[in-house]
Enzyme design. Structure first.
Site, PDB file in Angstrom:
ATOM      1  CE  LYS A  82     -26.539  15.374  14.684  1.00  0.00           C
ATOM      2  NZ  LYS A  82     -26.782  15.700  13.266  1.00  0.00           N
TER       3      LYS A  82
ATOM      4  CB  SER B 124     -23.446  14.689  11.464  1.00  0.00           C
ATOM      5  OG  SER B 124     -24.674  15.367  11.511  1.00  0.00           O
TER       6      SER B 124
ATOM      7  CB  SER C  73     -26.864  15.030   9.287  1.00  0.00           C
ATOM      8  OG  SER C  73     -25.528  15.303   8.973  1.00  0.00           O
TER       9      SER C  73
END
Ligand code: GLN
Length: 448
Positions: A49, A124, A148
């Site tokens: 990420k 996210s 997330s």
């Protein structure tokens, strides 16, 4: 290929695997799951990420304000994966600064859900989830502040796990809300999640909130045959949509068939969680994001006459709308005059939420709960920010209480959309969490 299989490959085959992956990523470029296919090292490729520091990479948290920034060091989790024979491979798309539930706020454009290109992958960590689901990543790292990891995993039909707060070092994770953030694994199955979780866990002196305790690996001790008591939260389910209810019934039947005991509970209600979370998270975010001022990191606006104007222009141009909204909200709840009414009150509610979980855990080993009220929604469907916040109702309480939880796919809707549910465990009892998840995964036999 699973992570477990990839880790067992001889070196030459790992090189071939990396080439193969690059071809697949290119073939599915329209998903926009990767911000960039950067490489660091030669091990088994792991998607990262874009809010985790990888030395030499332009880590941006999907924000314009971090354009041009080059990470000067590896996060602790990156050091650990490298030691374990993995190598950072690609920067996963995400909501800007991890603020969002749909990956629509990325400066680099939205990521598509591989099951339906008109729908969001969740957020996210939407890039991480979409990539694993589409077979263009073997596994990925995400971060979970209020859901997330778990929610995009549920929307894309993969496994996503949020560790107990303090279990995984946050050193080198771009801070959103420091008392809630945790890095965790996003994988094709529960066993891979346990393997990756073991790799990244453990005490780190560089993170003062890291738990200083002995670490016992879970993957070698996985035991799906333990008989557990699982609490189901009846009132959460009544509010969820029909597809989520149906997945819940499937999961309960599967757990019973495996010999687990089900107990029925009501919990205070997700509406308190949301209110407390969006005060605590934005308050911490407003402080954490003050460091992006055009002086120390990334992009600086041009043409300012003096220092104050440079700050103003840099932050006005560099942050997206959602990030600005949260900085404003966070500054407001911390301001004198409102601090007691909002921030202090939210901290008290946070204690109540924790107590309520502890009460349920006196009777149950695990809690089964929805991850989101619906399967993946359509792009633009949550145009009202408040509506989007409310969809986090079942995930944020876990972060406020610092508990570990794992989201896994249960079944598909008639339209072919995955529906995931989460199991929540006691603090630092990830072993029981993974044992229960493995048992549930086997019993429901989800078809990818
Ligand atoms: N959707 C939540 C938020 O926008 C959670 C995000 C996260 O876990 N990083 O804050």
């Amino acid at each position: 290929m699973t992570l477990k299989e990839a880790l067992a490959l001889p070196k030459e085959e790992v090189a071939a695997l990396r080439e193969d992956l690059k071809r697949k990523i290119e073939a599915k470029k329209e998903l926009n799951a990767y911000i960039a296919v950067d490489e660091a090292g030669e091990g088994v490729p792991l998607l990262i990420k874009d809010n985790i520091q990888v030395k030499g990479w332009n880590v941006t948290a999907a924000s314009k304000i971090l354009q041009g920034y080059v990470a000067p060091y590896d996060a602790t989790v990156i050091e650990k994966i490298k030691t374990a024979g993995l190598a950072p491979f690609g920067r996963a798309n995400m909501d800007e600064f991890a603020m969002g539930s749909s990956t629509e706020t990325s400066f680099y454009g939205k990521t598509l859900n591989p099951h339906d290109p008109e729908r969001v992958p969740g957020g996210s960590s939407g890039g991480s989830a979409a990539a694993v689901a589409a077979g263009v990543a073997i596994a990925a790292l995400g971060s979970d502040t209020g859901g997330s990891i778990r929610q995009p995993a549920a929307f894309c039909g993969i496994v996503g796990m949020k560790p107990t707060y303090g279990r995984v070092s946050r050193w080198g994770l771009g801070a959103y809300s420091s008392s809630l953030d945790q890095i965790g694994p996003m994988t094709q199955n529960v066993e891979d999640a346990a393997i990756l979780y073991d790799i990244i866990s453990g005490h780190d002196r560089r993170d003062s909130t890291s738990a200083d305790m002995e670490y016992t690996p879970v993957a070698p001790n996985l035991n799906p045959d333990r008989k557990l008591t699982v609490a189901v939260v009846d009132n959460y389910i009544k509010e969820a949509d029909a597809d989520v209810q149906s997945a819940y019934e499937t999961a309960i039947r599967a757990l019973e068939a495996e010999g687990h005991t089900i107990v029925h509970k009501e919990m205070m209600g997700a509406k308190y969680d949301i209110a407390a979370y969006y005060i605590v998270a934005t308050a911490e975010a407003s402080a954490n994001l003050s460091r992006y001022d055009g002086v120390r990191y990334g992009r600086r606006a041009e043409g300012a006459k003096d220092l104050k104007e440079m700050y103003l222009k840099t932050r006005s141009e560099g942050f997206g709308e959602e990030v600005k909204r949260r900085i404003l909200l966070g500054s407001f709840v911390l301001s004198s005059g409102y601090y007691d009414a909002y921030y202090l009150k939210a901290q008290k509610v946070r204690h109540l939420i924790k107590d309520e979980f502890e009460k349920v855990f006196e009777e149950a080993d695990l809690i089964l709960s929805p991850v989101a009220p619906t399967p993946a929604f359509k792009f633009g469907e949550m145009a009202d920010p408040l509506q989007m916040y409310l969809s986090d109702a079942y995930t944020v309480g876990v972060n406020l209480a610092g508990l570990p939880a794992i989201s896994l796919p249960i079944k598909k809707t008639a339209a072919g959309l995955p529906v995931g549910l989460q199991l929540i465990g006691r603090h630092f009892d990830e072993q029981t969490l993974f044992d229960g998840a493995l048992s549930l995964e086997r019993a429901v036999a989800y078809e990818h």
